[in-house]
Design a protein around this motif. Structure first.
Motif, PDB file in Angstrom:
ATOM      1  N   ASN A   1     -24.894  26.316 -46.810  1.00  0.00           N
ATOM      2  CA  ASN A   1     -25.325  25.491 -45.600  1.00  0.00           C
ATOM      3  C   ASN A   1     -26.110  26.611 -44.691  1.00  0.00           C
ATOM      4  OD1 ASN A   1     -24.915  22.847 -46.048  1.00  0.00           O
ATOM      5  ND2 ASN A   1     -22.522  23.335 -45.761  1.00  0.00           N
ATOM      6  N   ILE A   2     -27.511  26.353 -44.295  1.00  0.00           N
ATOM      7  CA  ILE A   2     -28.292  27.114 -43.361  1.00  0.00           C
ATOM      8  C   ILE A   2     -28.163  26.564 -42.032  1.00  0.00           C
ATOM      9  CG2 ILE A   2     -30.225  28.534 -42.991  1.00  0.00           C
ATOM     10  CD1 ILE A   2     -28.783  29.241 -45.423  1.00  0.00           C
ATOM     11  N   PRO A   3     -27.838  27.171 -40.898  1.00  0.00           N
ATOM     12  CA  PRO A   3     -27.787  26.594 -39.479  1.00  0.00           C
ATOM     13  C   PRO A   3     -29.171  26.675 -39.040  1.00  0.00           C
ATOM     14  CG  PRO A   3     -26.852  29.018 -39.410  1.00  0.00           C
ATOM     15  CD  PRO A   3     -26.905  28.713 -40.796  1.00  0.00           C
ATOM     16  N   THR A   4     -29.502  25.947 -37.993  1.00  0.00           N
ATOM     17  CA  THR A   4     -31.030  25.739 -37.492  1.00  0.00           C
ATOM     18  C   THR A   4     -30.661  25.948 -35.905  1.00  0.00           C
ATOM     19  OG1 THR A   4     -30.704  23.154 -37.093  1.00  0.00           O
ATOM     20  CG2 THR A   4     -31.689  24.062 -39.132  1.00  0.00           C
TER      21      THR A   4
ATOM     22  N   ARG B   1     -27.973  21.736 -36.258  1.00  0.00           N
ATOM     23  CA  ARG B   1     -27.913  21.109 -37.503  1.00  0.00           C
ATOM     24  C   ARG B   1     -27.845  22.154 -38.769  1.00  0.00           C
ATOM     25  NH1 ARG B   1     -32.650  19.738 -39.231  1.00  0.00           N
ATOM     26  NH2 ARG B   1     -33.822  20.923 -37.857  1.00  0.00           N
ATOM     27  N   GLN B   2     -27.258  21.707 -39.904  1.00  0.00           N
ATOM     28  CA  GLN B   2     -26.969  22.501 -41.089  1.00  0.00           C
ATOM     29  C   GLN B   2     -27.915  21.995 -42.140  1.00  0.00           C
ATOM     30  OE1 GLN B   2     -24.739  24.903 -41.666  1.00  0.00           O
ATOM     31  NE2 GLN B   2     -24.037  24.888 -39.497  1.00  0.00           N
TER      32      GLN B   2
END
Length: 351
Positions: A282-285, A289-290
């Motif tokens: 999962n990449i955070p923004t 958001r993920q």
């Protein structure tokens, strides 16, 4: 129109606005002030100028003058009175509906009320520079020459020689860094910044300290180094023009992302097994958001991935955004057992 023409006295037209009336009075009053103009008739002209400004500078008096002229303003309209009550604005009501205006007779009082100073000439004939405390009228235009009767290049000193006319110099700009979080660059923001400065009192010489709130509208996508200038908001002084206050946008360090223009960079920690065998992370923004990122190929140390449109707005096209760039920090195990090492030798190709 019978009687005096106040517009002609100030050298303006009937369509002149309030600022033009003030500017005309300032120029004419300085030119004909009897302390500086010793020519015959200067004192009477100075009084006429004050009366003209006293009338035209007041909307109600000006309205009466425009309709009925000087005679009507002072109660001598044809027919003896107006059709209905007249607006006053400093005149006095007489018998019937006749309007009476009388100039107070002291042009020096008008001069002092306008400039807020007994002696604004000290700036030109003394040691001070500029106008000092001119009650909000300190910005003289370059082409204005209220001392034209002295000749260009300055006034006259006591021995008859020319004295150079000094002009105010502006203080150097006050520059402050404005630490700006990345979220404010993403969404835009309004910042209220308090400054403390010195402000001139009405005497044009002494100063007081006051706080002022400056509002900075941070636009989406602003780059580091963007300057926001508030003209002449620095310390006030009788001898200089206040400095500009300049704020320079500086990126505030973010715990997850690093800015690269309109792109942002994120370093994802990846176990060696996932780097070799794949998986989903999962990449955070920036907005919390993920975003799931599927890794289906071997991830090498120099591998980068991009997620389009998850960066910062472009400063010239805020509706478009840069990319979220992902680099990988691959974590190798600190030690492995002999049996695992043996299996890896069998499974991992040598080239």
């Amino acid at each position: 129109m019978m009687g005096k023409d106040y517009y002609q006295i100030l050298g303006i037209t009937k369509s002149s606005n309030e600022d033009e009336i003030k500017k005309a009075y300032k120029k004419m009053a300085l030119k004909y002030h009897p302390d500086k103009n010793k020519s015959p008739g200067a004192e009477e002209k100075f009084k006429e100028i004050a009366e003209a400004y006293d009338v035209l500078g007041d909307p109600k008096k000006r309205e009466v003058f425009d309709k009925y002229g000087e005679e009507g303003l002072k109660g001598g309209m044809p027919g003896g009175q107006a059709n209905g009550p007249m607006p006053g604005g400093g005149g006095r009501a007489g018998t019937g509906n006749t309007y009476h205006y009388t100039f107070h007779g002291d042009p020096h009082q008008t001069f002092k009320m306008f400039f807020g100073d007994d002696d604004p000439f000290r700036s030109f004939f003394g040691g001070h520079q500029g106008f000092g405390g001119l009650g909000g009228h300190e910005h003289m235009e370059v082409d204005d020459d209220p001392f034209g009767h002295f000749g260009r290049g300055g006034g006259m000193n006591m021995m008859g020689g020319r004295q150079p006319q000094r002009s105010k110099r502006q203080d150097p700009a006050i520059v402050k860094e404005l630490q700006t979080p990345m979220e404010e660059i993403l969404n835009g923001a309004t910042r209220k910044l308090k400054i403390t400065r010195k402000v001139m009192n009405s005497d044009g010489r002494s100063v007081r300290t006051e706080d002022k709130i400056l509002t900075v509208e941070i636009k989406k996508g602003w780059k580091a180094g963007t300057k926001i200038t508030f003209p002449k908001e620095g310390d006030q002084s009788p001898n200089s023009v206040p400095a500009d206050v300049v704020f320079i946008i500086k990126d505030k360090p973010h715990p997850l992302f690093k800015r690269e223009g309109s792109d942002i960079r994120y370093k994802a920690t990846l176990p060696l097994r996932d780097a070799l065998c794949g998986g989903t992370i999962n990449i955070p923004t920036l907005d919390g958001r993920q975003i799931p990122l599927n890794l289906s190929e071997v991830v090498k140390p120099q591998t980068v991935r991009r997620i389009q449109g998850e960066g910062l707005p472009h400063p010239k096209q805020p509706s478009k955004r840069g990319d979220l760039i992902i680099e990988f920090d691959i974590k190798f195990p600190s030690n492995i057992s002999p049996s695992v090492r043996s299996k890896l030798k069998e499974l991992i190709p040598t080239s």
